[in-house]
Structures are given as C-alpha cells and as structure tokens.
Design a protein around this motif. Structure first.
Motif, mmCIF file in Angstrom:
data_model
loop_
_atom_site.group_PDB
_atom_site.id
_atom_site.type_symbol
_atom_site.label_atom_id
_atom_site.label_comp_id
_atom_site.label_asym_id
_atom_site.label_seq_id
_atom_site.Cartn_x
_atom_site.Cartn_y
_atom_site.Cartn_z
ATOM 1 N N HIS A 277 8.738 7.250 -5.831
ATOM 2 C CA HIS A 277 7.757 6.167 -5.213
ATOM 3 C C HIS A 277 7.773 5.613 -3.849
ATOM 4 C CE1 HIS A 277 7.226 6.375 -9.591
ATOM 5 N NE2 HIS A 277 8.496 6.265 -9.834
ATOM 6 N N ASP A 278 6.352 5.408 -3.392
ATOM 7 C CA ASP A 278 6.371 4.794 -2.059
ATOM 8 C C ASP A 278 6.535 3.443 -2.027
ATOM 9 O OD1 ASP A 278 5.492 7.841 -1.633
ATOM 10 O OD2 ASP A 278 3.718 7.307 -2.579
ATOM 11 N N ALA A 279 7.371 3.044 -1.280
ATOM 12 C CA ALA A 279 7.699 1.642 -0.968
ATOM 13 C C ALA A 279 6.326 0.948 -0.196
ATOM 14 C CB ALA A 279 8.855 1.336 -0.163
ATOM 15 N N ILE A 280 6.126 -0.288 -0.622
ATOM 16 C CA ILE A 280 4.869 -0.914 -0.266
ATOM 17 C C ILE A 280 5.070 -1.787 0.932
ATOM 18 C CG2 ILE A 280 2.865 -2.860 -0.923
ATOM 19 C CD1 ILE A 280 3.254 -1.734 -3.909
ATOM 20 N N THR A 281 4.322 -1.925 2.053
ATOM 21 C CA THR A 281 4.507 -2.524 3.183
ATOM 22 C C THR A 281 3.344 -3.127 3.514
ATOM 23 O OG1 THR A 281 3.832 -0.955 4.669
ATOM 24 C CG2 THR A 281 6.115 -0.673 4.050
ATOM 25 N N LEU A 282 3.357 -4.255 4.324
ATOM 26 C CA LEU A 282 2.218 -4.688 4.949
ATOM 27 C C LEU A 282 1.967 -3.960 6.387
ATOM 28 C CD1 LEU A 282 3.088 -8.747 5.106
ATOM 29 C CD2 LEU A 282 1.544 -7.380 3.559
ATOM 30 N N ASP A 283 0.752 -3.726 6.342
ATOM 31 C CA ASP A 283 0.170 -2.709 7.612
ATOM 32 C C ASP A 283 -1.258 -2.969 7.760
ATOM 33 O OD1 ASP A 283 -0.362 -0.737 9.231
ATOM 34 O OD2 ASP A 283 0.718 0.778 7.946
ATOM 35 N N PRO A 284 -1.626 -3.806 8.869
ATOM 36 C CA PRO A 284 -2.910 -4.275 9.299
ATOM 37 C C PRO A 284 -3.579 -3.002 9.772
ATOM 38 C CG PRO A 284 -1.389 -5.029 10.898
ATOM 39 C CD PRO A 284 -0.397 -4.487 9.728
ATOM 40 N N ALA A 285 -2.795 -1.733 9.954
ATOM 41 C CA ALA A 285 -3.610 -0.482 10.567
ATOM 42 C C ALA A 285 -3.957 0.149 9.192
ATOM 43 C CB ALA A 285 -2.555 0.209 11.035
ATOM 44 N N VAL A 286 -4.069 -0.221 7.922
ATOM 45 C CA VAL A 286 -4.534 0.243 6.892
ATOM 46 C C VAL A 286 -5.643 -0.886 6.362
ATOM 47 C CG1 VAL A 286 -4.224 1.627 4.579
ATOM 48 C CG2 VAL A 286 -2.393 1.693 6.420
ATOM 49 N N PRO A 287 -6.676 -1.054 7.039
ATOM 50 C CA PRO A 287 -7.532 -2.062 6.382
ATOM 51 C C PRO A 287 -8.305 -1.564 5.266
ATOM 52 C CG PRO A 287 -8.584 -0.689 8.428
ATOM 53 C CD PRO A 287 -7.059 -0.594 8.151
ATOM 54 N N ARG A 288 -8.397 -0.285 4.934
ATOM 55 C CA ARG A 288 -8.886 0.071 3.902
ATOM 56 C C ARG A 288 -8.230 0.189 2.713
ATOM 57 N NH1 ARG A 288 -13.682 4.616 5.064
ATOM 58 N NH2 ARG A 288 -14.803 3.105 6.383
ATOM 59 N N GLY A 289 -6.907 -0.266 2.735
ATOM 60 C CA GLY A 289 -5.701 -0.334 1.681
ATOM 61 C C GLY A 289 -5.583 -1.878 1.492
ATOM 62 N N GLY A 290 -6.643 -2.562 2.227
ATOM 63 C CA GLY A 290 -6.253 -4.193 2.095
ATOM 64 C C GLY A 290 -5.217 -4.638 2.890
ATOM 65 N N GLY A 291 -4.760 -4.026 3.845
ATOM 66 C CA GLY A 291 -3.522 -4.373 4.669
ATOM 67 C C GLY A 291 -2.294 -3.819 4.147
ATOM 68 N N PHE A 292 -2.101 -3.303 2.793
ATOM 69 C CA PHE A 292 -0.939 -2.644 2.325
ATOM 70 C C PHE A 292 -0.844 -1.250 2.773
ATOM 71 C CE2 PHE A 292 -2.297 -6.211 -0.596
ATOM 72 C CZ PHE A 292 -1.245 -6.879 -0.398
ATOM 73 N N GLY A 293 0.470 -0.866 3.137
ATOM 74 C CA GLY A 293 0.813 0.381 3.490
ATOM 75 C C GLY A 293 1.718 0.942 2.596
#
Length: 401
Positions: A277-293
């Motif tokens: 499973h892929d750990a969830i991060t805050l990532d403003p570089a993924v705006p189409r993911g709602g800011g979640f990377g």
C-alpha cells in the motif's frame, strides 16, 4: 448522462471497416490526420506480417464533424481495406457463380488451436470457419484505434495523456527506468519493438527472427500509463461502476490478451501489506489528487475502483498469435478427420501494436468516465465543470482554508 460509446463493424477482408462513436461533446477539434497518425502507429512494430505492407490505413470521417469540429452528433469513421481487391468474390455480400469452388472461396475447414475458428463455428453453426475468422481477426482493432484517437483528443483537451511501452516479448523482460519518461510514446515509438531498454530491444528482435525461422510466434506484455487523471473517476458503490473493473474488461477484450493487472497486480499477492500500500502524503504538486500524494504508486492510480490522482498504470499480457507457419494438429470440420491447422497470412509478433490498441481502450474507458462525471454538451461546458471540480477537491482537501 452523456458517455463515450462506440461500436465497430466490418470483416478483415471485406470492403471496409467502420466505427460509430457517440457521446462526444460539440466543439471538440478533430482532424482525420490525427486519427491516421494513430492508425500508422498500430501498423508498425517489428514482427508484423505482409498485410501491413498491403494496407495503408486512412480514416474517412462520414458524419458528426464539420469544419474540423464535432457537432455533438454521432461520429462515423470508415477505413477501406485495400486488400479487398483480392477478395471481392470470396467475401462478396451477394451470391457468386463460383460459390461451389472451396479453393476460390478460400473456405477454411481446419480451425487453428487458440483462435475463435472452432468455437465460433460451433456457436454460429458454420462449417466454413472463414465466416468466423474474418470478424475475429485483430484487423478489427483498426477501428478501436480510430475511436480511441477521438477519445485521446477529448482527454488531451483536459490535460490527460495516454501512452504505452513494451515490457517483455518472448520471455525477454526490459530493464525499465525508475521513472518512466513524461512523453512515453515519444520515447517508445522510435524503437522497432516499442521498448525503453535498448539492450532488451536487440534480444527481442533476435527472438522474433528466430521464431520466424521456426514457423512460430511470440507474445509479451505491454504497459499503458495515463497522466493527468484527476481523483474521483469511477465509483466504489456498485460492481459495474468500478473503474478498475471497466478498464480490465476493456483490455481483456483485445484479441489475444489473456491477462490484465493494475499497478503492482499479481505481485501484490506475494507481499505483506506494508510493502504493497502507498502511504499518503500532503503534496501541493498533485492538485488533481486534491493535494494528496502517495509514496509510490503500487495501486496503479486506483483505490476502491476510483482514481487517486496518481498516474493510471495497467499491464496486458498477449499470448502468441494462433496462426503458425509450422501448424499444430486440428480436425477437419467436414469429416472429423485429423489434419493440420490452416495457415493464414499473419504476424510473428504483434506485441508492439497491442500497446497502441491498449492505449485506445484505456482512453475510451477514461473518456467515458470523464463524460459520466462532468457531462456537458459542448467542450466549453465540459471544461467549466472539470476545472471547477479540480479546484474544489484541492480547496476542500489537504489545503482547505
């Protein structure tokens, strides 16, 4: 609700192939040259047979487009078969005088193991397997690619791209870079086998040459990747709305595809959850993911049947083509006696082309999901809804306030 729908028609050696595509909003720019570019990509690849030297596929747009823009009405596409000139009597829609001549009619009584020849003949109560193989032929994928070109054009207007590359051929597996090129097709298309690993490319070509000398065929695995897909396409609420299920069905429907996996796929069954499973991060570089990377993308951009905003990644496994120049044993459909399977003109390896077809099918699934969620009778309306949604999930998500 508007959605992307298409159907194809035509036989491999008939006059032409056709597709009708419904659901495209008005104002979408469409040029036949763009469709032809995708058709040329499908015809390429090392290991293709003589048919590719005969055909030079070009799309005719018969309806739904005016002055380079869609009208919102069904789009009809036609690709003529140049080889029809050699098949006018055997494939004539009307009765012909030489109908009693099996050789002249190119009838097929020796079904190929692995092909639809036998099971189709049983299902449709035919003795001549020509009635089956003409439609079961992978020539039909010409129109999938043509329809997929329209889907790709729609997605491109929203910043979504779809590309592919070859992972393996004949058991030779490419050593892939840790990060795939952003312009995937630009990197893979120059390779004769659409492979990103030059060393593996050479061994794949050698393997195809060896298979040709032996009268054999080779399969392989292709990977398809979509970038720019926003989180929230598909749904968890019902089995037939899960996007991973729809994508798997679309890829499995391609001729000779026998396996599909999303993300880590079958490898995920061999690992503990902590390595899947892929750990969830805050990532403003993924705006189409709602800011979640995500840390990694083992999920292949899909969780619970819904896109995550990460790249959408799927692989499809293609079996070796059924037509062998050193044929396997079969049974004469007329007498039940043992025989050798028919030799139809065919490819030694069509894995590079399968990647192009897989791109088309992924694009078609994504276009349908986009239209279902965002609707719109025109591109202006669709873009407004799409942009508003992407802004909303970013504003209400990781960076609310």
């Amino acid at each position: 609700m508007p959605t992307f729908r298409f159907t194809t028609a035509g036989e491999s050696h008939g006059p032409a192939l056709a597709a009708v595509v419904e659901g495209l909003p008005a104002e979408l720019p469409i040029l036949a040259d763009e469709i032809d570019r995708e058709l040329r990509r499908r015809q390429g690849g090392y290991g293709r047979g003589g048919r590719m030297r005969i055909e030079s596929d070009r799309a005719e747009i018969l309806s739904g487009v005016r002055h380079g823009e869609t009208l919102g009405s069904p789009v009809t596409l036609l690709v003529r078969n140049r080889d029809w000139a050699n098949w006018t009597e055997p494939m004539s829609p009307s009765p012909v005088d030489s109908a009693g001549d099996d050789e002249a009619m190119r009838r097929v009584f020796f079904p190929r193991p692995g092909h639809a020849d036998l099971v189709g003949a049983l299902k449709y109560d035919r003795t001549d397997a020509r009635d089956i193989l003409e439609r079961a032929s992978a020539r039909e994928t010409t129109m999938r690619v043509a329809a997929g070109a329209l889907a790709k054009r729609l997605l491109a207007e929203l910043g979504i791209t779809v590309g592919s590359h070859v992972v393996s051929i004949g058991g030779i597996v490419a050593n892939l870079p840790a990060e795939l090129p952003a312009e995937l097709n630009a990197a893979s298309d120059p390779s004769p086998v659409r492979c990103l690993d030059p060393e593996a490319e050479g061994r794949m070509i050698d393997a195809i040459d060896a298979a040709k000398r032996d009268g054999d065929t080779l399969g392989g695995v292709v990977e398809v990747v979509a970038h720019g897909v926003p989180a929230g396409l598909g749904s968890h609420v019902s089995w037939d709305r899960k996007l991973d299920g729809r994508l798997a069905q679309a890829l499995m429907s391609i001729q000779a595809i026998k396996g599909v996996e999303v993300g880590l796929g079958f490898e995920a069954a061999l690992r503990p959850g902590s390595r899947v499973h892929d750990a969830i991060t805050l990532d403003p570089a993924v705006p189409r993911g709602g800011g979640f990377g995500r840390v990694g993308n083992h999920a292949g951009g899909l969780e619970g049947g819904i896109t995550t905003g990460q790249p959408l990644v799927a692989r499809a496994a293609m079996k070796p083509i059924s037509t062998l120049m050193t044929p396997l044993g079969t049974v004469d459909l007329r007498t039940g006696e043992a025989a050798e399977a028919v030799r139809e003109r065919s490819d030694v390896c069509a894995v590079p082309a399968a990647g192009v077809v897989a791109e088309a099918m992924m694009a078609i699934v994504l276009a349908g999901a986009v239209l279902e969620k965002f609707g719109g009778d025109s591109m202006t309306e669709l873009r407004r809804s799409f942009d508003a949604y992407c802004a909303h999930i970013l504003a209400r998500g990781a960076f609310a306030g």
